[in-house]
Design a protein around this motif. Structure first.
Motif, PDB file in Angstrom:
ATOM      1  N   GLU A 116       0.878  -1.171   0.000  1.00 46.78           N
ATOM      2  CA  GLU A 116       0.000   0.000   0.000  1.00 46.78           C
ATOM      3  C   GLU A 116       0.911   1.214   0.000  1.00 46.78           C
ATOM      4  OE1 GLU A 116      -3.309  -0.242  -0.164  1.00 46.78           O
ATOM      5  OE2 GLU A 116      -3.215  -2.422  -0.039  1.00 46.78           O
ATOM      6  N   ALA A 117       0.814   2.034  -1.048  1.00 46.11           N
ATOM      7  CA  ALA A 117       1.731   3.164  -1.163  1.00 46.11           C
ATOM      8  C   ALA A 117       1.204   4.154  -2.191  1.00 46.11           C
ATOM      9  CB  ALA A 117       3.121   2.684  -1.569  1.00 46.11           C
ATOM     10  N   GLY A 118       1.904   5.256  -2.282  1.00 42.23           N
ATOM     11  CA  GLY A 118       1.630   6.235  -3.315  1.00 42.23           C
ATOM     12  C   GLY A 118       2.858   6.361  -4.197  1.00 42.23           C
ATOM     13  N   VAL A 119       2.639   6.405  -5.488  1.00 37.59           N
ATOM     14  CA  VAL A 119       3.764   6.575  -6.413  1.00 37.59           C
ATOM     15  C   VAL A 119       4.223   8.020  -6.307  1.00 37.59           C
ATOM     16  CG1 VAL A 119       4.488   6.516  -8.830  1.00 37.59           C
ATOM     17  CG2 VAL A 119       2.892   4.791  -7.962  1.00 37.59           C
ATOM     18  N   ARG A 120       5.523   8.199  -6.094  1.00 35.79           N
ATOM     19  CA  ARG A 120       6.077   9.549  -5.963  1.00 35.79           C
ATOM     20  C   ARG A 120       6.828   9.984  -7.218  1.00 35.79           C
ATOM     21  NH1 ARG A 120       2.513  10.139  -3.317  1.00 35.79           N
ATOM     22  NH2 ARG A 120       2.408   9.726  -1.119  1.00 35.79           N
TER      23      ARG A 120
ATOM     24  N   GLU B 297       9.690   5.061  -7.336  1.00 38.16           N
ATOM     25  CA  GLU B 297       9.821   5.487  -5.942  1.00 38.16           C
ATOM     26  C   GLU B 297       8.410   5.640  -5.382  1.00 38.16           C
ATOM     27  OE1 GLU B 297      11.041   9.475  -3.529  1.00 38.16           O
ATOM     28  OE2 GLU B 297      12.396   8.868  -5.172  1.00 38.16           O
ATOM     29  N   VAL B 298       8.159   4.971  -4.274  1.00 40.37           N
ATOM     30  CA  VAL B 298       6.844   5.039  -3.633  1.00 40.37           C
ATOM     31  C   VAL B 298       7.028   5.445  -2.171  1.00 40.37           C
ATOM     32  CG1 VAL B 298       5.883   3.270  -5.157  1.00 40.37           C
ATOM     33  CG2 VAL B 298       6.794   2.594  -2.933  1.00 40.37           C
ATOM     34  N   ALA B 299       5.933   5.880  -1.567  1.00 39.73           N
ATOM     35  CA  ALA B 299       5.927   6.202  -0.140  1.00 39.73           C
ATOM     36  C   ALA B 299       4.773   5.452   0.505  1.00 39.73           C
ATOM     37  CB  ALA B 299       5.780   7.704   0.072  1.00 39.73           C
ATOM     38  N   THR B 300       5.063   4.723   1.572  1.00 42.65           N
ATOM     39  CA  THR B 300       4.044   3.988   2.298  1.00 42.65           C
ATOM     40  C   THR B 300       3.227   4.979   3.129  1.00 42.65           C
ATOM     41  OG1 THR B 300       5.490   3.598   4.178  1.00 42.65           O
ATOM     42  CG2 THR B 300       5.522   1.944   2.403  1.00 42.65           C
ATOM     43  N   PRO B 301       2.085   4.561   3.692  1.00 39.21           N
ATOM     44  CA  PRO B 301       1.281   5.470   4.525  1.00 39.21           C
ATOM     45  C   PRO B 301       2.078   6.067   5.690  1.00 39.21           C
ATOM     46  CG  PRO B 301      -0.018   3.560   3.945  1.00 39.21           C
ATOM     47  CD  PRO B 301       1.379   3.289   3.470  1.00 39.21           C
ATOM     48  N   SER B 302       3.085   5.358   6.181  1.00 37.00           N
ATOM     49  CA  SER B 302       3.904   5.890   7.270  1.00 37.00           C
ATOM     50  C   SER B 302       4.930   6.911   6.761  1.00 37.00           C
ATOM     51  CB  SER B 302       4.627   4.751   7.996  1.00 37.00           C
ATOM     52  OG  SER B 302       5.583   4.161   7.132  1.00 37.00           O
TER      53      SER B 302
ATOM     54  N   GLU C 208       7.424   6.103   4.730  1.00 36.08           N
ATOM     55  CA  GLU C 208       8.684   5.428   4.405  1.00 36.08           C
ATOM     56  C   GLU C 208       8.876   5.364   2.889  1.00 36.08           C
ATOM     57  OE1 GLU C 208      10.702   0.987   4.734  1.00 36.08           O
ATOM     58  OE2 GLU C 208       8.664   1.293   5.410  1.00 36.08           O
ATOM     59  N   PRO C 209       9.984   5.907   2.387  1.00 32.00           N
ATOM     60  CA  PRO C 209      10.225   5.811   0.940  1.00 32.00           C
ATOM     61  C   PRO C 209      10.771   4.434   0.575  1.00 32.00           C
ATOM     62  CG  PRO C 209      11.966   7.063   1.986  1.00 32.00           C
ATOM     63  CD  PRO C 209      10.995   6.709   3.066  1.00 32.00           C
ATOM     64  N   MET C 210      10.354   3.950  -0.585  1.00 33.09           N
ATOM     65  CA  MET C 210      10.818   2.660  -1.084  1.00 33.09           C
ATOM     66  C   MET C 210      11.080   2.792  -2.570  1.00 33.09           C
ATOM     67  SD  MET C 210       8.028   0.120   0.716  1.00 33.09           S
ATOM     68  CE  MET C 210       8.644  -1.329  -0.073  1.00 33.09           C
ATOM     69  N   LEU C 211      12.053   2.049  -3.055  1.00 34.38           N
ATOM     70  CA  LEU C 211      12.310   1.966  -4.480  1.00 34.38           C
ATOM     71  C   LEU C 211      11.929   0.559  -4.941  1.00 34.38           C
ATOM     72  CD1 LEU C 211      15.839   3.651  -4.680  1.00 34.38           C
ATOM     73  CD2 LEU C 211      13.583   4.716  -4.891  1.00 34.38           C
ATOM     74  N   LEU C 212      11.118   0.468  -5.981  1.00 31.18           N
ATOM     75  CA  LEU C 212      10.681  -0.819  -6.517  1.00 31.18           C
ATOM     76  C   LEU C 212      11.208  -0.962  -7.938  1.00 31.18           C
ATOM     77  CD1 LEU C 212       6.937  -0.642  -5.417  1.00 31.18           C
ATOM     78  CD2 LEU C 212       8.820  -1.767  -4.219  1.00 31.18           C
ATOM     79  N   ALA C 213      11.874  -2.056  -8.205  1.00 28.84           N
ATOM     80  CA  ALA C 213      12.369  -2.311  -9.562  1.00 28.84           C
ATOM     81  C   ALA C 213      11.176  -2.507 -10.492  1.00 28.84           C
ATOM     82  CB  ALA C 213      13.262  -3.541  -9.575  1.00 28.84           C
ATOM     83  N   SER C 214      11.148  -1.752 -11.567  1.00 28.03           N
ATOM     84  CA  SER C 214      10.012  -1.786 -12.504  1.00 28.03           C
ATOM     85  C   SER C 214       9.738  -3.183 -13.042  1.00 28.03           C
ATOM     86  CB  SER C 214      10.262  -0.835 -13.676  1.00 28.03           C
ATOM     87  OG  SER C 214      10.384   0.479 -13.235  1.00 28.03           O
ATOM     88  N   ARG C 215      10.776  -3.971 -13.256  1.00 27.06           N
ATOM     89  CA  ARG C 215      10.583  -5.297 -13.850  1.00 27.06           C
ATOM     90  C   ARG C 215       9.808  -6.244 -12.940  1.00 27.06           C
ATOM     91  NH1 ARG C 215      15.968  -5.417 -12.242  1.00 27.06           N
ATOM     92  NH2 ARG C 215      16.499  -7.206 -10.946  1.00 27.06           N
ATOM     93  N   HIS C 216       9.645  -5.877 -11.664  1.00 26.54           N
ATOM     94  CA  HIS C 216       8.902  -6.728 -10.735  1.00 26.54           C
ATOM     95  C   HIS C 216       7.463  -6.274 -10.543  1.00 26.54           C
ATOM     96  CE1 HIS C 216      12.321  -9.186  -9.715  1.00 26.54           C
ATOM     97  NE2 HIS C 216      13.036  -8.095  -9.634  1.00 26.54           N
TER      98      HIS C 216
END
Length: 177
Positions: free
Chosen positions: A142-146, A154-159, A161-169
């Protein structure tokens, strides 16, 4: 005169047989060419011809997604059911049911239709909308695309927290439209 008529009739028969043979050869050639060139038709072209139809799409890590196909790009599609919209990476699609038998070649697409998945993700980032991100391994975030990078999101969770997700996944993103 009868001999001339018989001779003309004979030539007419020969001409008709030659035309029939040539027609059979052309039909065979066209069928062979159609089958041999069909390998160049991408999934996106078949889906483009299915825009506006109700489809069932099997997606890696998610399972079936059903709804109206509302948008197609070269590497993604959008399916909507009610207020819920799915943005699906085409290389995560395993099965499509209900698609048109036709295909629309990319040269016939409008400029907006040629925009890739990264453009669709940037639009979602611009909206600031929260979504559920589905990965191909079945994980959900659960996140928002930044922001959208070359090969990551790059996404941010409701808390926060920034996260990077590899596009291929990425398999798909689900959000309210």
């Amino acid at each position: 005169m009868s001999d001339d008529a018989d001779l003309f009739e004979f030539f007419d028969d020969l001409e008709a047989e030659a035309e029939a043979l040539a027609h059979r050869e052309r039909v065979g050639d066209l069928a062979d060419r159609g089958h041999s060139e069909y390998h160049e038709v991408p999934l996106a072209a078949r889906l483009m011809a299915s825009t506006g139809q109700e489809l069932a799409i099997e997606v890696l890590g998610i399972g079936p997604v059903q709804g109206e196909l509302v948008r197609v790009g070269p590497d993604w599609c959008a399916v909507q059911r009610g207020a819920v919209r799915w943005i699906i990476a085409l290389d995560a699609v395993t099965v499509v049911r209900g698609a048109s038998a036709r295909a629309v070649p990319q040269v016939a697409w409008g400029p907006v239709d040629r925009l890739g998945l990264r453009s669709a993700l940037r639009r979602l980032a611009d909206s600031g909308q929260a979504c559920t991100i589905h990965l191909r391994d079945g994980a959900r975030i659960e996140a928002g695309v930044r922001r959208v990078g070359a090969d990551f999101v790059e996404v941010a969770t409701p808390s926060g927290e920034p996260m990077l997700l590899a596009s291929r996944h990425l398999a798909a993103l689900r959000h309210d439209s």
